[in-house]
Design an enzyme around this catalytic site. Structure first.
Site, mmCIF file in Angstrom:
data_model
loop_
_atom_site.group_PDB
_atom_site.id
_atom_site.type_symbol
_atom_site.label_atom_id
_atom_site.label_comp_id
_atom_site.label_asym_id
_atom_site.label_seq_id
_atom_site.Cartn_x
_atom_site.Cartn_y
_atom_site.Cartn_z
ATOM 1 N N HIS A 15 -2.092 -5.562 1.485
ATOM 2 C CA HIS A 15 -3.359 -6.250 1.233
ATOM 3 C C HIS A 15 -3.010 -7.623 0.694
ATOM 4 O O HIS A 15 -2.066 -7.772 -0.084
ATOM 5 C CB HIS A 15 -4.190 -5.502 0.177
ATOM 6 C CG HIS A 15 -5.310 -6.323 -0.385
ATOM 7 N ND1 HIS A 15 -6.557 -6.356 0.183
ATOM 8 C CD2 HIS A 15 -5.352 -7.174 -1.445
ATOM 9 C CE1 HIS A 15 -7.329 -7.188 -0.509
ATOM 10 N NE2 HIS A 15 -6.618 -7.694 -1.504
ATOM 11 N N ARG A 66 -1.470 -14.636 4.089
ATOM 12 C CA ARG A 66 -2.278 -14.030 5.155
ATOM 13 C C ARG A 66 -1.589 -14.222 6.507
ATOM 14 O O ARG A 66 -1.627 -13.338 7.367
ATOM 15 C CB ARG A 66 -3.691 -14.593 5.149
ATOM 16 C CG ARG A 66 -4.434 -14.177 3.865
ATOM 17 C CD ARG A 66 -5.910 -14.340 3.927
ATOM 18 N NE ARG A 66 -6.550 -13.487 4.890
ATOM 19 C CZ ARG A 66 -6.781 -12.179 4.736
ATOM 20 N NH1 ARG A 66 -6.374 -11.555 3.649
ATOM 21 N NH2 ARG A 66 -7.415 -11.492 5.667
ATOM 22 N N LYS A 94 0.817 -1.211 0.000
ATOM 23 C CA LYS A 94 0.000 0.000 0.000
ATOM 24 C C LYS A 94 0.857 1.271 0.000
ATOM 25 O O LYS A 94 2.074 1.212 0.215
ATOM 26 C CB LYS A 94 -0.929 -0.026 1.211
ATOM 27 C CG LYS A 94 -1.951 -1.160 1.156
ATOM 28 C CD LYS A 94 -2.837 -1.153 2.389
ATOM 29 C CE LYS A 94 -3.876 -2.256 2.339
ATOM 30 N NZ LYS A 94 -4.741 -2.234 3.542
ATOM 31 N N ASN A 121 -2.103 -0.182 7.100
ATOM 32 C CA ASN A 121 -1.483 -1.419 7.601
ATOM 33 C C ASN A 121 -0.553 -2.100 6.597
ATOM 34 O O ASN A 121 -0.318 -3.289 6.654
ATOM 35 C CB ASN A 121 -2.548 -2.382 8.111
ATOM 36 C CG ASN A 121 -3.523 -2.819 7.044
ATOM 37 O OD1 ASN A 121 -3.358 -2.520 5.868
ATOM 38 N ND2 ASN A 121 -4.553 -3.537 7.458
ATOM 39 N N ARG A 146 2.758 -6.806 9.304
ATOM 40 C CA ARG A 146 2.049 -5.752 10.036
ATOM 41 C C ARG A 146 2.566 -5.605 11.463
ATOM 42 O O ARG A 146 2.629 -4.493 11.987
ATOM 43 C CB ARG A 146 0.554 -6.037 10.017
ATOM 44 C CG ARG A 146 -0.043 -5.866 8.625
ATOM 45 C CD ARG A 146 -1.492 -6.264 8.589
ATOM 46 N NE ARG A 146 -2.095 -6.023 7.290
ATOM 47 C CZ ARG A 146 -3.061 -6.770 6.787
ATOM 48 N NH1 ARG A 146 -3.543 -7.797 7.470
ATOM 49 N NH2 ARG A 146 -3.570 -6.483 5.609
ATOM 50 N N PHE A 167 -15.886 3.023 6.511
ATOM 51 C CA PHE A 167 -14.506 3.395 6.195
ATOM 52 C C PHE A 167 -14.207 3.434 4.696
ATOM 53 O O PHE A 167 -13.082 3.734 4.294
ATOM 54 C CB PHE A 167 -13.519 2.439 6.883
ATOM 55 C CG PHE A 167 -13.692 0.992 6.489
ATOM 56 C CD1 PHE A 167 -13.147 0.497 5.310
ATOM 57 C CD2 PHE A 167 -14.400 0.120 7.307
ATOM 58 C CE1 PHE A 167 -13.296 -0.833 4.944
ATOM 59 C CE2 PHE A 167 -14.554 -1.219 6.955
ATOM 60 C CZ PHE A 167 -14.001 -1.691 5.772
ATOM 61 N N THR A 223 -5.123 -7.906 10.652
ATOM 62 C CA THR A 223 -5.460 -6.652 9.979
ATOM 63 C C THR A 223 -5.104 -5.445 10.842
ATOM 64 O O THR A 223 -4.578 -4.452 10.349
ATOM 65 C CB THR A 223 -6.965 -6.627 9.621
ATOM 66 O OG1 THR A 223 -7.248 -7.763 8.794
ATOM 67 C CG2 THR A 223 -7.339 -5.361 8.880
#
Length: 139
Positions: free
Chosen positions: A117, A87, A11, A114, A104, A59, A93
């Site tokens: 994705h 994951r 991100k 965070n 993270r 959000f 998350t």
């Protein structure tokens, strides 16, 4: 064990903070291979379409704004059980709940920024990969 593909997005906060190399190291050390990768700036329309599943969530607007605030790196990861493995190495998350040793847990501080994705299912991985990559770009 099944060889799978999954989508990863580094991100804008990861790109801006210059930690894409660190994240790639976590990915590669897990045994996953990065088989396609490109940096891009998402348009508002692309972000809205990609995150359409969240359009009724409070959000959504903030998410779209964040995802269009700077460059992202989209990647296709390949390996055994790639969806669940990625994951796992991403971590929870909410970075405050993410274990140390996860992306993270080690690099993020805030749930809204965070760092990464990852596809949440094999079916979504197929859709998400097709959203960003033409078949001829996939190895």
């Amino acid at each position: 064990m099944a060889i799978e593909r999954t989508l990863s997005i580094l991100k804008p906060d990861a790109v801006k903070n210059n930690i894409t190399g660190n994240i790639n190291s976590y990915i590669e050390q897990s045994g996953l291979k990065i088989t396609a990768q490109k940096m891009m700036l998402l348009t508002k329309k692309q972000a809205e379409l990609f995150y359409e599943i969240h359009k009724d969530r409070p959000f959504f607007g903030e998410l779209v704004e964040f995802m269009t605030s700077g460059s992202v790196v989209v990647q296709v990861l390949v390996g055994e059980n790639a969806v669940s493995k990625y994951r796992q190495i991403m971590g929870a998350t909410d970075p405050k709940q993410a274990d140390k040793g996860t992306i993270r847990g080690d690099f993020a501080d805030d749930i809204s920024e965070n760092r990464v994705h990852g596809s949440d299912s094999l079916e979504n991985a197929r859709k998400e990969i097709a959203f960003f990559f033409a078949e001829c770009e996939l190895v």
